[in-house]
Design a protein around this motif. Structure first.
Motif, PDB file in Angstrom:
ATOM      1  N   ILE A 104     -37.988  -3.542  31.488  1.00  0.00           N
ATOM      2  CA  ILE A 104     -39.229  -3.237  32.203  1.00  0.00           C
ATOM      3  C   ILE A 104     -38.972  -2.220  33.319  1.00  0.00           C
ATOM      4  O   ILE A 104     -39.773  -1.314  33.548  1.00  0.00           O
ATOM      5  CB  ILE A 104     -39.869  -4.522  32.764  1.00  0.00           C
ATOM      6  N   TYR A 105     -37.857  -2.360  34.008  1.00  0.00           N
ATOM      7  CA  TYR A 105     -37.506  -1.446  35.099  1.00  0.00           C
ATOM      8  C   TYR A 105     -36.855  -0.151  34.588  1.00  0.00           C
ATOM      9  O   TYR A 105     -36.446   0.686  35.391  1.00  0.00           O
ATOM     10  CB  TYR A 105     -36.553  -2.131  36.085  1.00  0.00           C
ATOM     11  N   ASN A 106     -36.728  -0.012  33.279  1.00  0.00           N
ATOM     12  CA  ASN A 106     -36.091   1.163  32.674  1.00  0.00           C
ATOM     13  C   ASN A 106     -34.655   1.371  33.150  1.00  0.00           C
ATOM     14  O   ASN A 106     -34.220   2.502  33.381  1.00  0.00           O
ATOM     15  CB  ASN A 106     -36.916   2.433  32.921  1.00  0.00           C
ATOM     16  N   LEU A 107     -33.947   0.275  33.287  1.00  0.00           N
ATOM     17  CA  LEU A 107     -32.542   0.323  33.682  1.00  0.00           C
ATOM     18  C   LEU A 107     -31.663   0.223  32.439  1.00  0.00           C
ATOM     19  O   LEU A 107     -32.056  -0.415  31.462  1.00  0.00           O
ATOM     20  CB  LEU A 107     -32.227  -0.843  34.629  1.00  0.00           C
ATOM     21  N   PRO A 108     -30.489   0.831  32.462  1.00  0.00           N
ATOM     22  CA  PRO A 108     -29.589   0.690  31.309  1.00  0.00           C
ATOM     23  C   PRO A 108     -29.107  -0.760  31.192  1.00  0.00           C
ATOM     24  O   PRO A 108     -29.003  -1.477  32.191  1.00  0.00           O
ATOM     25  CB  PRO A 108     -28.429   1.629  31.635  1.00  0.00           C
ATOM     26  N   PHE A 109     -28.817  -1.151  29.965  1.00  0.00           N
ATOM     27  CA  PHE A 109     -28.347  -2.516  29.738  1.00  0.00           C
ATOM     28  C   PHE A 109     -27.001  -2.709  30.437  1.00  0.00           C
ATOM     29  O   PHE A 109     -26.104  -1.879  30.311  1.00  0.00           O
ATOM     30  CB  PHE A 109     -28.229  -2.792  28.233  1.00  0.00           C
ATOM     31  N   PRO A 110     -26.848  -3.819  31.170  1.00  0.00           N
ATOM     32  CA  PRO A 110     -25.641  -4.015  31.978  1.00  0.00           C
ATOM     33  C   PRO A 110     -24.464  -4.561  31.174  1.00  0.00           C
ATOM     34  O   PRO A 110     -24.625  -5.126  30.098  1.00  0.00           O
ATOM     35  CB  PRO A 110     -26.093  -5.049  33.008  1.00  0.00           C
ATOM     36  N   GLY A 111     -23.305  -4.432  31.748  1.00  0.00           N
ATOM     37  CA  GLY A 111     -22.110  -5.055  31.185  1.00  0.00           C
ATOM     38  C   GLY A 111     -22.121  -6.550  31.452  1.00  0.00           C
ATOM     39  O   GLY A 111     -22.837  -7.034  32.324  1.00  0.00           O
ATOM     40  N   LYS A 112     -21.325  -7.254  30.691  1.00  0.00           N
ATOM     41  CA  LYS A 112     -21.247  -8.709  30.822  1.00  0.00           C
ATOM     42  C   LYS A 112     -20.402  -9.080  32.025  1.00  0.00           C
ATOM     43  O   LYS A 112     -19.374  -8.472  32.289  1.00  0.00           O
ATOM     44  CB  LYS A 112     -20.636  -9.310  29.553  1.00  0.00           C
ATOM     45  N   ARG A 113     -20.863 -10.090  32.748  1.00  0.00           N
ATOM     46  CA  ARG A 113     -20.116 -10.651  33.872  1.00  0.00           C
ATOM     47  C   ARG A 113     -19.768 -12.092  33.539  1.00  0.00           C
ATOM     48  O   ARG A 113     -20.277 -12.649  32.573  1.00  0.00           O
ATOM     49  CB  ARG A 113     -20.954 -10.575  35.156  1.00  0.00           C
ATOM     50  N   GLU A 114     -18.938 -12.705  34.330  1.00  0.00           N
ATOM     51  CA  GLU A 114     -18.487 -14.075  34.059  1.00  0.00           C
ATOM     52  C   GLU A 114     -19.536 -15.129  34.378  1.00  0.00           C
ATOM     53  O   GLU A 114     -19.660 -16.115  33.660  1.00  0.00           O
ATOM     54  CB  GLU A 114     -17.217 -14.376  34.865  1.00  0.00           C
ATOM     55  N   MET A 115     -20.301 -14.931  35.454  1.00  0.00           N
ATOM     56  CA  MET A 115     -21.215 -15.967  35.931  1.00  0.00           C
ATOM     57  C   MET A 115     -22.642 -15.430  36.042  1.00  0.00           C
ATOM     58  O   MET A 115     -22.860 -14.240  36.280  1.00  0.00           O
ATOM     59  CB  MET A 115     -20.761 -16.488  37.302  1.00  0.00           C
ATOM     60  N   VAL A 116     -23.599 -16.344  35.899  1.00  0.00           N
ATOM     61  CA  VAL A 116     -25.016 -15.997  35.996  1.00  0.00           C
ATOM     62  C   VAL A 116     -25.323 -15.377  37.357  1.00  0.00           C
ATOM     63  O   VAL A 116     -26.071 -14.401  37.445  1.00  0.00           O
ATOM     64  CB  VAL A 116     -25.898 -17.242  35.736  1.00  0.00           C
ATOM     65  N   SER A 117     -24.739 -15.913  38.412  1.00  0.00           N
ATOM     66  CA  SER A 117     -25.000 -15.379  39.758  1.00  0.00           C
ATOM     67  C   SER A 117     -24.593 -13.908  39.856  1.00  0.00           C
ATOM     68  O   SER A 117     -25.265 -13.120  40.532  1.00  0.00           O
ATOM     69  CB  SER A 117     -24.271 -16.205  40.820  1.00  0.00           C
ATOM     70  N   GLU A 118     -23.527 -13.519  39.190  1.00  0.00           N
ATOM     71  CA  GLU A 118     -23.088 -12.125  39.200  1.00  0.00           C
ATOM     72  C   GLU A 118     -24.072 -11.243  38.430  1.00  0.00           C
ATOM     73  O   GLU A 118     -24.347 -10.111  38.857  1.00  0.00           O
ATOM     74  CB  GLU A 118     -21.695 -12.004  38.576  1.00  0.00           C
ATOM     75  N   MET A 119     -24.591 -11.761  37.328  1.00  0.00           N
ATOM     76  CA  MET A 119     -25.574 -11.006  36.542  1.00  0.00           C
ATOM     77  C   MET A 119     -26.853 -10.801  37.357  1.00  0.00           C
ATOM     78  O   MET A 119     -27.434  -9.727  37.349  1.00  0.00           O
ATOM     79  CB  MET A 119     -25.883 -11.723  35.227  1.00  0.00           C
ATOM     80  N   LYS A 120     -27.282 -11.859  38.057  1.00  0.00           N
ATOM     81  CA  LYS A 120     -28.471 -11.746  38.915  1.00  0.00           C
ATOM     82  C   LYS A 120     -28.235 -10.712  40.020  1.00  0.00           C
ATOM     83  O   LYS A 120     -29.090  -9.863  40.268  1.00  0.00           O
ATOM     84  CB  LYS A 120     -28.803 -13.099  39.557  1.00  0.00           C
ATOM     85  N   ALA A 121     -27.097 -10.808  40.682  1.00  0.00           N
ATOM     86  CA  ALA A 121     -26.785  -9.880  41.775  1.00  0.00           C
ATOM     87  C   ALA A 121     -26.758  -8.438  41.268  1.00  0.00           C
ATOM     88  O   ALA A 121     -27.258  -7.531  41.946  1.00  0.00           O
ATOM     89  CB  ALA A 121     -25.450 -10.254  42.416  1.00  0.00           C
ATOM     90  N   ASP A 122     -26.207  -8.231  40.085  1.00  0.00           N
ATOM     91  CA  ASP A 122     -26.173  -6.880  39.506  1.00  0.00           C
ATOM     92  C   ASP A 122     -27.585  -6.344  39.276  1.00  0.00           C
ATOM     93  O   ASP A 122     -27.855  -5.174  39.535  1.00  0.00           O
ATOM     94  CB  ASP A 122     -25.406  -6.877  38.178  1.00  0.00           C
ATOM     95  N   PHE A 123     -28.480  -7.210  38.787  1.00  0.00           N
ATOM     96  CA  PHE A 123     -29.859  -6.754  38.568  1.00  0.00           C
ATOM     97  C   PHE A 123     -30.513  -6.363  39.881  1.00  0.00           C
ATOM     98  O   PHE A 123     -31.116  -5.293  39.991  1.00  0.00           O
ATOM     99  CB  PHE A 123     -30.723  -7.811  37.869  1.00  0.00           C
ATOM    100  N   PHE A 124     -30.425  -7.226  40.884  1.00  0.00           N
ATOM    101  CA  PHE A 124     -31.088  -6.922  42.152  1.00  0.00           C
ATOM    102  C   PHE A 124     -30.507  -5.663  42.790  1.00  0.00           C
ATOM    103  O   PHE A 124     -31.237  -4.881  43.397  1.00  0.00           O
ATOM    104  CB  PHE A 124     -31.042  -8.129  43.089  1.00  0.00           C
ATOM    105  N   ALA A 125     -29.207  -5.423  42.617  1.00  0.00           N
ATOM    106  CA  ALA A 125     -28.601  -4.188  43.127  1.00  0.00           C
ATOM    107  C   ALA A 125     -29.106  -2.978  42.335  1.00  0.00           C
ATOM    108  O   ALA A 125     -29.420  -1.938  42.918  1.00  0.00           O
ATOM    109  CB  ALA A 125     -27.085  -4.283  43.046  1.00  0.00           C
ATOM    110  N   ALA A 126     -29.203  -3.118  41.023  1.00  0.00           N
ATOM    111  CA  ALA A 126     -29.661  -2.008  40.176  1.00  0.00           C
ATOM    112  C   ALA A 126     -31.129  -1.679  40.427  1.00  0.00           C
ATOM    113  O   ALA A 126     -31.521  -0.516  40.420  1.00  0.00           O
ATOM    114  CB  ALA A 126     -29.445  -2.343  38.701  1.00  0.00           C
ATOM    115  N   ALA A 127     -31.939  -2.721  40.651  1.00  0.00           N
ATOM    116  CA  ALA A 127     -33.370  -2.508  40.914  1.00  0.00           C
ATOM    117  C   ALA A 127     -33.560  -1.867  42.284  1.00  0.00           C
ATOM    118  O   ALA A 127     -34.569  -1.180  42.516  1.00  0.00           O
ATOM    119  CB  ALA A 127     -34.137  -3.820  40.805  1.00  0.00           C
ATOM    120  N   GLY A 128     -32.626  -2.082  43.183  1.00  0.00           N
ATOM    121  CA  GLY A 128     -32.601  -1.397  44.462  1.00  0.00           C
ATOM    122  C   GLY A 128     -33.838  -1.541  45.330  1.00  0.00           C
ATOM    123  O   GLY A 128     -34.181  -0.628  46.052  1.00  0.00           O
ATOM    124  N   GLY A 129     -34.507  -2.672  45.255  1.00  0.00           N
ATOM    125  CA  GLY A 129     -35.677  -2.881  46.093  1.00  0.00           C
ATOM    126  C   GLY A 129     -36.903  -2.099  45.666  1.00  0.00           C
ATOM    127  O   GLY A 129     -37.883  -2.021  46.404  1.00  0.00           O
TER     128      GLY A 129
END
Length: 101
Positions: free
Chosen positions: A37-62
């Motif tokens: 939806i945000y037109n972001l590239p698909f991210p790489g896999k991380r070990e934990m859900v919290s890391e995946m969430k943090a990556d999204f919020f950083a990529a969305a950049g507010g």
């Protein structure tokens, strides 16, 4: 795992006020949908859900949510606090939700 059911669960929960995400499956479904939806590239896999969430919020950049639907899913995602490992099958689910959004 039936991928469509997990994606559909997130779509249904987005229609209600108090229907939180309840598993890593739903979180990764939501993430896949939001990345698309945000037109972001698909991210790489991380070990934990919290890391995946943090990556999204950083990529969305507010950036403001592009739709009310995206805003609701983002709120659901932000409210999920249980940290779980991201297994290969769950990562594949995230990729499915990204591609099908």
């Amino acid at each position: 795992m039936v991928f469509y059911i997990n994606k559909q669960a997130v779509e249904i929960k987005a229609r209600f006020e108090n229907a939180p995400l309840t598993s890593a499956n739903e979180v990764c479904s939501a993430l896949g949908m939001l990345y698309k939806i945000y037109n972001l590239p698909f991210p790489g896999k991380r070990e934990m859900v919290s890391e995946m969430k943090a990556d999204f919020f950083a990529a969305a950049g507010g950036v403001p949510a592009p739709s009310a639907f995206a805003a609701k899913i983002t709120t659901l995602l932000d409210g999920y606090y249980k940290d779980e490992p991201v297994k290969d099958e769950v990562y594949d689910l995230m990729k499915y939700c990204y591609e099908e959004q």
